[in-house]
Design a protein around this motif. Sequence first.
Motif, PDB file in Angstrom:
ATOM      1  N   ILE A   1       3.403   2.660   3.070  1.00 29.40           N
ATOM      2  CA  ILE A   1       5.065   3.102   2.885  1.00 29.40           C
ATOM      3  C   ILE A   1       5.231   4.992   3.025  1.00 29.40           C
ATOM      4  O   ILE A   1       5.760   4.925   3.817  1.00 29.40           O
ATOM      5  N   TRP A   2       4.687   5.499   2.515  1.00 28.54           N
ATOM      6  CA  TRP A   2       5.019   6.535   2.333  1.00 28.54           C
ATOM      7  C   TRP A   2       4.795   7.230   4.172  1.00 28.54           C
ATOM      8  O   TRP A   2       5.955   7.373   4.749  1.00 28.54           O
ATOM      9  N   LEU A   3       4.225   7.093   4.759  1.00 32.94           N
ATOM     10  CA  LEU A   3       3.840   7.080   6.777  1.00 32.94           C
ATOM     11  C   LEU A   3       4.699   6.766   7.279  1.00 32.94           C
ATOM     12  O   LEU A   3       5.689   7.372   7.706  1.00 32.94           O
ATOM     13  N   ALA A   4       5.493   5.768   6.254  1.00 30.20           N
ATOM     14  CA  ALA A   4       6.511   4.655   7.246  1.00 30.20           C
ATOM     15  C   ALA A   4       7.383   5.581   7.372  1.00 30.20           C
ATOM     16  O   ALA A   4       8.170   5.592   7.896  1.00 30.20           O
ATOM     17  N   CYS A   5       7.565   6.400   5.363  1.00 30.45           N
ATOM     18  CA  CYS A   5       8.783   6.828   5.226  1.00 30.45           C
ATOM     19  C   CYS A   5       9.054   7.712   6.597  1.00 30.45           C
ATOM     20  O   CYS A   5      10.338   8.386   6.517  1.00 30.45           O
ATOM     21  N   VAL A   6       7.613   8.619   6.482  1.00 31.51           N
ATOM     22  CA  VAL A   6       7.717  10.139   7.365  1.00 31.51           C
ATOM     23  C   VAL A   6       8.098   9.572   8.467  1.00 31.51           C
ATOM     24  O   VAL A   6       8.733  10.594   9.006  1.00 31.51           O
ATOM     25  N   ILE A   7       7.299   8.478   9.070  1.00 32.93           N
ATOM     26  CA  ILE A   7       7.677   8.716  10.176  1.00 32.93           C
ATOM     27  C   ILE A   7       9.369   8.319  10.661  1.00 32.93           C
ATOM     28  O   ILE A   7       9.674   9.173  12.111  1.00 32.93           O
TER      29      ILE A   7
ATOM     30  N   THR B   1      13.741   0.904  10.854  1.00 34.14           N
ATOM     31  CA  THR B   1      12.658  -0.442  10.652  1.00 34.14           C
ATOM     32  C   THR B   1      11.536   0.146   9.592  1.00 34.14           C
ATOM     33  O   THR B   1      11.261  -0.902   8.603  1.00 34.14           O
ATOM     34  N   ALA B   2      11.321   1.445   9.874  1.00 31.84           N
ATOM     35  CA  ALA B   2      10.671   1.885   9.216  1.00 31.84           C
ATOM     36  C   ALA B   2      11.038   2.053   7.716  1.00 31.84           C
ATOM     37  O   ALA B   2      10.455   1.813   6.587  1.00 31.84           O
ATOM     38  N   LEU B   3      11.907   2.773   7.407  1.00 29.77           N
ATOM     39  CA  LEU B   3      12.662   3.004   5.772  1.00 29.77           C
ATOM     40  C   LEU B   3      13.293   1.955   5.358  1.00 29.77           C
ATOM     41  O   LEU B   3      13.487   2.019   4.226  1.00 29.77           O
ATOM     42  N   VAL B   4      14.670   1.064   6.098  1.00 29.33           N
ATOM     43  CA  VAL B   4      15.367   0.357   4.949  1.00 29.33           C
ATOM     44  C   VAL B   4      14.202  -0.576   4.690  1.00 29.33           C
ATOM     45  O   VAL B   4      13.896  -0.266   3.253  1.00 29.33           O
ATOM     46  N   PRO B   5      13.013  -0.784   4.711  1.00 29.45           N
ATOM     47  CA  PRO B   5      12.592  -1.977   4.487  1.00 29.45           C
ATOM     48  C   PRO B   5      11.787  -0.637   2.889  1.00 29.45           C
ATOM     49  O   PRO B   5      11.684  -1.989   1.629  1.00 29.45           O
ATOM     50  N   ALA B   6      11.030  -0.404   3.106  1.00 30.15           N
ATOM     51  CA  ALA B   6      10.433   0.111   1.942  1.00 30.15           C
ATOM     52  C   ALA B   6      11.741   1.114   0.924  1.00 30.15           C
ATOM     53  O   ALA B   6      11.758   0.666  -0.629  1.00 30.15           O
ATOM     54  N   LEU B   7      13.011   0.709   1.270  1.00 31.17           N
ATOM     55  CA  LEU B   7      13.777   1.330   0.758  1.00 31.17           C
ATOM     56  C   LEU B   7      14.500   0.591   0.024  1.00 31.17           C
ATOM     57  O   LEU B   7      14.919   0.130  -1.579  1.00 31.17           O
ATOM     58  N   VAL B   8      14.255  -0.927   0.083  1.00 31.72           N
ATOM     59  CA  VAL B   8      15.078  -1.784  -0.354  1.00 31.72           C
ATOM     60  C   VAL B   8      13.433  -2.756  -1.473  1.00 31.72           C
ATOM     61  O   VAL B   8      14.544  -2.564  -2.534  1.00 31.72           O
ATOM     62  N   PHE B   9      12.339  -2.553  -1.390  1.00 30.95           N
ATOM     63  CA  PHE B   9      11.512  -3.813  -1.584  1.00 30.95           C
ATOM     64  C   PHE B   9      10.493  -2.335  -2.666  1.00 30.95           C
ATOM     65  O   PHE B   9       9.828  -2.591  -3.292  1.00 30.95           O
ATOM     66  N   ALA B  10      10.259  -1.643  -1.600  1.00 27.35           N
ATOM     67  CA  ALA B  10       8.309  -0.821  -1.910  1.00 27.35           C
ATOM     68  C   ALA B  10       8.298  -0.390  -3.694  1.00 27.35           C
ATOM     69  O   ALA B  10       9.606   0.226  -4.200  1.00 27.35           O
ATOM     70  N   PRO B  11       7.796  -0.422  -4.663  1.00 29.85           N
ATOM     71  CA  PRO B  11       7.760   0.537  -6.003  1.00 29.85           C
ATOM     72  C   PRO B  11       7.854   2.169  -6.283  1.00 29.85           C
ATOM     73  O   PRO B  11       8.515   2.320  -6.389  1.00 29.85           O
ATOM     74  N   ALA B  12       7.296   2.547  -5.049  1.00 30.30           N
ATOM     75  CA  ALA B  12       7.053   3.635  -4.776  1.00 30.30           C
ATOM     76  C   ALA B  12       8.353   4.614  -4.704  1.00 30.30           C
ATOM     77  O   ALA B  12       8.345   5.662  -4.559  1.00 30.30           O
TER      78      ALA B  12
ATOM     79  N   ARG C   1       0.777  -1.034   0.402  1.00 31.99           N
ATOM     80  CA  ARG C   1      -0.239   0.046   0.228  1.00 31.99           C
ATOM     81  C   ARG C   1       0.721   0.983   0.048  1.00 31.99           C
ATOM     82  O   ARG C   1       1.402   1.489   0.282  1.00 31.99           O
ATOM     83  N   THR C   2       0.647   2.113  -1.092  1.00 35.03           N
ATOM     84  CA  THR C   2       1.245   3.040  -0.881  1.00 35.03           C
ATOM     85  C   THR C   2       1.103   4.369   0.195  1.00 35.03           C
ATOM     86  O   THR C   2       2.435   4.821   0.038  1.00 35.03           O
ATOM     87  N   ARG C   3       0.379   4.612   0.574  1.00 35.88           N
ATOM     88  CA  ARG C   3       0.438   5.336   1.668  1.00 35.88           C
ATOM     89  C   ARG C   3       1.087   4.826   3.096  1.00 35.88           C
ATOM     90  O   ARG C   3       1.200   5.992   4.122  1.00 35.88           O
TER      91      ARG C   3
END
Length: 383
Positions: free
Chosen positions: A252-258, A288-299, A248-250
Motif C-alpha cells: 500500500i505504501w509503495l503504491a502511494c509513493v509511486i 489508480t495507485a492512490l484512490v483505492p488505497a485512500l478509500v479502502f486501506a486500513p493503513a 499488505r501495508t508495504r
Amino acid sequence: MASTAEQSLARTTLTVEPLARSRTRHLPALDGLRAISVLLVMISHAGLGHVVPGGLGVTVFFFISGFLITRLLLEEHDANGRISFRRFYARRFLRLGPALVVYVLLASLAIVAVGGAFWMQDIAAALFYYANYHQIFTGFQHAVALAPDGGAVRLQSPFSILWSLAIEEHFYFLFPLTLASLAPSLKRGMWLFVALLVVILAWRLFLAHAGATHDRIYMGTDTRIDSILFGVVAAVTGRLMRPERARRTRLIWLACVIGVALMLVSLLARDPAFRETWRYSLQGLALTALVPALVFAPALAAPRRMLEHDFIVYVGKLSYSLYLYQYLVVMLATWFCALNALPQYGWTWIAIFVALTPLLAMASYHGVEQPFLRWRRRLGSSA
C-alpha cells in the motif's frame, strides 16, 4: 386467438424480474474526493487557473466515475448473473438529466437577462451530450454585455462547462454492454482495457504531433476517455487481486509513493507537448495507485477520516450542482462587475462567486436532485 409470437411477447412485456440489490455500500471517502475535485475546478475558474490545476479536478471526476460505476455493475452481475441495461440508463438519466434540464433553462434565461443571445444549437448540444465536440468545432455563442463606457464585454457561455458530461455519456453508451460481455473473464477484459489505454495515449501523441488544438485534445471523447478507463482498471484490479495481498501495508505504501511521484511529475512538468499527451496518462496511473488505497486501506485510515468528514462529504454530494452552477455564476459576476466598472476577479467578483455558487448548488441538490433519489434507489442505485 393470439399467435405463439404474440403470447411470447406478452410474457416478455408483463414479466419484470426483480434484481437483487447491489452489495456495494456507499463510500463517503469518494464524496470527499469529489469535494476536492470540484473545489479545484471552482478555484481555477475564480481567476487562479495559473496556480490551481482545475483540469486535474475534472480528471479525478472521470476516474471516480469509472471506478464506482464499474464496481456497481460488477456487483450487479455477481448478484443477478447479468447487468440490466434498462435500469443502468434509467439511473444515469435520473442522476444527471433533471438537474441538467433545469440548469440549461436557468442559464438560457440568464443569457437573455444580460443582453446576450444563444443558438438553439447550443441548447441541443447541452441537452443531448455533444457539448464537447460542439465547443471544439463550432463554439458556443458568447453573451455580450455593455460596459459603462459603451464597450462590449464578452461573456463565456455557461453551456461550455458541459463538455465533460458529454465525454462521460459517450463512454457509458457502450461500456455496460462491454463489461457484461467481459465479466465472466475479467482477466481477458483487463488486457483489453490496458490495450485501450495505450491506444488512446498513442492517438493523443499523433494528434499533438499533427498540430491539433488544445481544445481538440483536452475536450475530445476519443482523447480523454482514458481518464474514465483508468477508474475501470482500478476497480477490475481490485476484483482480481487476492485480498491478503491487497492488505499488505508495504504494498500500500509503495503504491502511494509511486502515485504521489507520478502526480507531482504530471503537475510540475511544463513542456506543452507533455501536458497535451503524457500528463493525462500519468495522472490516471497515479489515481489508480492512490484512490483505492485512500478509500479502502486500513493503513490510510487517518486521511480517509478527513475525507469522510460530514462537511466535506456534503460538499461532495453537492459536487454535480456546484460544477454546473459555478460557471453560470462566473458569467453573472463578470457581467455585474463590467456594468459597474469593477475589476474581474476583484473582491466584489469573488464575493458574488463565493456567495451565489453554493446557494444555487444547494437549491439544485435539494430541490431537483434529491426528489429523484428514491427512484434511483428503486433501480439499484447505492446513492
